[in-house]
Design a protein around this motif. Sequence first.
Motif, PDB file in Angstrom:
ATOM      1  N   MET A  33       0.844  -1.203   0.000  1.00 30.60           N
ATOM      2  CA  MET A  33       0.000   0.000   0.000  1.00 30.60           C
ATOM      3  C   MET A  33       0.878   1.252   0.000  1.00 30.60           C
ATOM      4  N   VAL A  34       1.972   1.204   0.761  1.00 32.32           N
ATOM      5  CA  VAL A  34       2.898   2.353   0.791  1.00 32.32           C
ATOM      6  C   VAL A  34       3.580   2.503  -0.568  1.00 32.32           C
ATOM      7  N   ALA A  35       3.995   1.377  -1.157  1.00 35.12           N
ATOM      8  CA  ALA A  35       4.683   1.418  -2.460  1.00 35.12           C
ATOM      9  C   ALA A  35       3.803   2.091  -3.516  1.00 35.12           C
ATOM     10  N   ALA A  36       2.481   1.883  -3.390  1.00 28.47           N
ATOM     11  CA  ALA A  36       1.557   2.459  -4.382  1.00 28.47           C
ATOM     12  C   ALA A  36       1.683   3.990  -4.435  1.00 28.47           C
ATOM     13  N   LEU A  37       2.133   4.590  -3.347  1.00 32.50           N
ATOM     14  CA  LEU A  37       2.235   6.054  -3.302  1.00 32.50           C
ATOM     15  C   LEU A  37       3.386   6.592  -4.155  1.00 32.50           C
ATOM     16  N   LEU A  38       4.297   5.693  -4.554  1.00 30.14           N
ATOM     17  CA  LEU A  38       5.441   6.139  -5.355  1.00 30.14           C
ATOM     18  C   LEU A  38       5.057   6.376  -6.817  1.00 30.14           C
ATOM     19  N   ALA A  39       3.895   5.808  -7.218  1.00 34.87           N
ATOM     20  CA  ALA A  39       3.540   5.817  -8.644  1.00 34.87           C
ATOM     21  C   ALA A  39       2.766   7.074  -9.017  1.00 34.87           C
ATOM     22  N   ASP A  40       2.675   7.297 -10.329  1.00 32.52           N
ATOM     23  CA  ASP A  40       1.875   8.415 -10.825  1.00 32.52           C
ATOM     24  C   ASP A  40       0.486   7.978 -11.270  1.00 32.52           C
ATOM     25  N   THR A  41       0.236   6.675 -11.250  1.00 28.62           N
ATOM     26  CA  THR A  41      -1.080   6.142 -11.640  1.00 28.62           C
ATOM     27  C   THR A  41      -1.511   5.095 -10.602  1.00 28.62           C
ATOM     28  N   ILE A  51      -7.745  -7.027   7.934  1.00 25.14           N
ATOM     29  CA  ILE A  51      -7.103  -6.946   9.268  1.00 25.14           C
ATOM     30  C   ILE A  51      -6.932  -5.484   9.684  1.00 25.14           C
ATOM     31  N   GLY A  52      -6.749  -5.294  10.981  1.00 27.33           N
ATOM     32  CA  GLY A  52      -6.627  -3.951  11.537  1.00 27.33           C
ATOM     33  C   GLY A  52      -5.494  -3.150  10.928  1.00 27.33           C
ATOM     34  N   ASP A  53      -4.358  -3.782  10.651  1.00 27.63           N
ATOM     35  CA  ASP A  53      -3.211  -3.030  10.140  1.00 27.63           C
ATOM     36  C   ASP A  53      -3.481  -2.459   8.746  1.00 27.63           C
ATOM     37  N   VAL A  54      -4.266  -3.176   7.959  1.00 28.96           N
ATOM     38  CA  VAL A  54      -4.639  -2.658   6.627  1.00 28.96           C
ATOM     39  C   VAL A  54      -5.587  -1.468   6.811  1.00 28.96           C
ATOM     40  N   VAL A  55      -6.504  -1.566   7.784  1.00 30.66           N
ATOM     41  CA  VAL A  55      -7.445  -0.470   8.045  1.00 30.66           C
ATOM     42  C   VAL A  55      -6.675   0.784   8.493  1.00 30.66           C
ATOM     43  N   ILE A  56      -5.711   0.592   9.393  1.00 34.92           N
ATOM     44  CA  ILE A  56      -4.917   1.729   9.885  1.00 34.92           C
ATOM     45  C   ILE A  56      -4.167   2.384   8.721  1.00 34.92           C
ATOM     46  N   THR A  57      -3.544   1.554   7.888  1.00 36.17           N
ATOM     47  CA  THR A  57      -2.761   2.077   6.760  1.00 36.17           C
ATOM     48  C   THR A  57      -3.681   2.782   5.762  1.00 36.17           C
ATOM     49  N   HIS A  58      -4.826   2.178   5.500  1.00 43.62           N
ATOM     50  CA  HIS A  58      -5.849   2.763   4.635  1.00 43.62           C
ATOM     51  C   HIS A  58      -6.188   4.186   5.128  1.00 43.62           C
ATOM     52  N   LYS A  67      -6.777   8.253  -2.966  1.00 39.60           N
ATOM     53  CA  LYS A  67      -8.155   7.728  -3.119  1.00 39.60           C
ATOM     54  C   LYS A  67      -8.061   6.208  -3.106  1.00 39.60           C
ATOM     55  N   ILE A  68      -8.842   5.577  -2.219  1.00 36.06           N
ATOM     56  CA  ILE A  68      -8.769   4.113  -2.130  1.00 36.06           C
ATOM     57  C   ILE A  68     -10.158   3.531  -2.351  1.00 36.06           C
ATOM     58  N   THR A  76      -7.843  -0.634  -4.676  1.00 31.97           N
ATOM     59  CA  THR A  76      -7.248   0.167  -5.741  1.00 31.97           C
ATOM     60  C   THR A  76      -6.825   1.492  -5.110  1.00 31.97           C
ATOM     61  N   ILE A  77      -5.548   1.771  -5.216  1.00 31.75           N
ATOM     62  CA  ILE A  77      -4.998   2.959  -4.552  1.00 31.75           C
ATOM     63  C   ILE A  77      -4.561   3.953  -5.611  1.00 31.75           C
ATOM     64  N   ASP A  78      -5.204   5.113  -5.593  1.00 34.16           N
ATOM     65  CA  ASP A  78      -4.895   6.145  -6.584  1.00 34.16           C
ATOM     66  C   ASP A  78      -4.166   7.294  -5.864  1.00 34.16           C
ATOM     67  N   PRO A  79      -2.878   7.450  -6.144  1.00 38.10           N
ATOM     68  CA  PRO A  79      -2.109   8.450  -5.408  1.00 38.10           C
ATOM     69  C   PRO A  79      -2.079   9.828  -6.101  1.00 38.10           C
ATOM     70  N   THR A  80      -2.818   9.971  -7.229  1.00 49.27           N
ATOM     71  CA  THR A  80      -2.605  11.185  -8.036  1.00 49.27           C
ATOM     72  C   THR A  80      -3.009  12.464  -7.310  1.00 49.27           C
ATOM     73  N   ASP A  81      -3.944  12.365  -6.360  1.00 49.70           N
ATOM     74  CA  ASP A  81      -4.403  13.594  -5.700  1.00 49.70           C
ATOM     75  C   ASP A  81      -3.805  13.791  -4.313  1.00 49.70           C
ATOM     76  N   ILE A  82      -2.708  13.146  -4.029  1.00 48.64           N
ATOM     77  CA  ILE A  82      -2.120  13.337  -2.693  1.00 48.64           C
ATOM     78  C   ILE A  82      -1.702  14.805  -2.577  1.00 48.64           C
ATOM     79  N   THR A  83      -2.237  15.453  -1.540  1.00 54.95           N
ATOM     80  CA  THR A  83      -1.975  16.890  -1.421  1.00 54.95           C
ATOM     81  C   THR A  83      -1.218  17.211  -0.144  1.00 54.95           C
ATOM     82  N   SER A  84      -1.282  16.290   0.821  1.00 52.32           N
ATOM     83  CA  SER A  84      -0.681  16.615   2.110  1.00 52.32           C
ATOM     84  C   SER A  84       0.512  15.712   2.394  1.00 52.32           C
ATOM     85  N   SER A  85       1.491  16.287   3.042  1.00 48.85           N
ATOM     86  CA  SER A  85       2.657  15.493   3.443  1.00 48.85           C
ATOM     87  C   SER A  85       2.728  15.402   4.966  1.00 48.85           C
ATOM     88  N   GLN A  86       1.602  15.704   5.623  1.00 48.16           N
ATOM     89  CA  GLN A  86       1.531  15.645   7.084  1.00 48.16           C
ATOM     90  C   GLN A  86       0.651  14.459   7.446  1.00 48.16           C
TER      91      GLN A  86
END
Length: 441
Positions: A33-41, A51-58, A67-68, A76-86
């Motif tokens: 799930m974290v790796a998905a954030l590296l992509a542009d699509t 499991i709880g750990d997936v819910v927390i990460t979600h 957007k998940i 399906t994890i769409d990282p294109t609209d990530i706006t915050s780094s906090q």
Amino acid sequence: MASDQFVYRIRGGEPVVGHLTALGAKNFATKAMVAALLADTPTQLLNCPPIGDVVITHSMLEAIGAKIHADGTTLTIDPTDITSSQVPIPDSGSNRIPILLLGALLHRFDEVAVPVVGGCRIGERPVDFHLMAIEHFGGTVTTTKEGYVARRRGRLRGTQIRLPYPSVGATETCLFLGVMAEGRSLIANAAIEPEIIELITLLRSMGAVIFTSAGREIVIEGVPQLLGTRMPILGDRIEAASWACLAGASDGDITVSGIDPNHLGNFLAHFQQVGGGFELLEPRKVRFFRRRALTPTVVETDVYPGFSTDWQQPFAIMLTQAHGISIIHETVYENRFGYLKALNELGANTQLTTHCLGGLACRFSNQNHEHSAIIVGPTPLTSDETMITIPDLRAGLAYIIAAAIARGTSYIRGIHLLERGYGDVVPRLAQMNLHIERVLR
Ligand code: EPU
């Protein structure tokens, strides 16, 4: 209703017999799930465990703008609209993931803030290797009361780094940093757990150029962009070993689907050595049983390909039924035997020592950590409505195995810890012949 309002009620004492499917591996699903954030699509992950750990990460990913979309076990994890780094801590609490987000998001933002890391209390669990890695790649990190803030000027630069210990998490941080850093990186003394190799495959399928070699060395040629991918989460080898121990400890017979037996590596050798047996039924289907009366052994936990620290708790329960004195030397975490006290309440005969028993002196020698256990067996376990409290996730499943072999009824509380890492435990076990219910406390 929150899971801390529930307990498991288990009536044990019979051999556990049946078939179940291992779910997707916790320790890969959350990293993917974290790796998905590296992509542009967008990236699609199949077989994600409930499991709880997936819910927390979600929740953490959504909080920064990813957007998940969840459809059954497919995310399906769409990282294109990530706006915050906090990154905030979700209401459901923290896990080990924030420290990995630091490295993964640092390509996208020149400043990233993550909260303190949670997870099981099984030792000090510092994050110094992760912070050192970020600095090697050209970033800086400030530690605050709330967590960590990483900064960079310009693109991260490829580097050579030797990890002081083959840490799983620090290797993942190095991979996340290296795949899009400028130029070549070398990670020496890296972890090579199956989940790491799987992460490398995932990153390669996103466009990363990563080479592994026979030693613990990983070479990465940084690329400027990664694209989303599609990948199933591999079956959980920790879960599978636990079901094997349940079969061995209860003198039962359990078939586990969805697991690659290669990932069980040396577990299979130790399991057979003490009297367990297994049969390969189909490519991803293994039957576990007891071949003969169990005999004692000496086990030392280690990084892969050694005996995983996450296998020692269910294995310890099985050793309570072996004829003689067994020893477990825990060399990965200094404080991972918190569960033995409650086991003794059910009739086990175990003792802890600060000495390094049964092998070479480990990193924890000459300190005051009780990291070697002596288990004297066989001891029939019994429970007269005894309530045992789970100290950490893996110990939680070990308690289920203990309650399953104990004559009488046991109650297990603190199941929110267990449910962070194991999904659908009650329905999967209850459809075998184990009397297990999730009831209000
Ligand atoms: N360590 C440091 N500094 C660091 C990082 C690690 O000293 O910066 C030490 C740790 O304190 C520990 C050892 O290195 O003594 C190994 O830690 P590692 O980094 O490998 O562990 P991790 O990445 O935090 C993952 C799993 C653990 C599993 C270990 C070892 C996840 C989320 N967790 O933890 O799984 O035991 O690798 O294989 O992947 C569990 O699932 O219940 C669990 C604890």
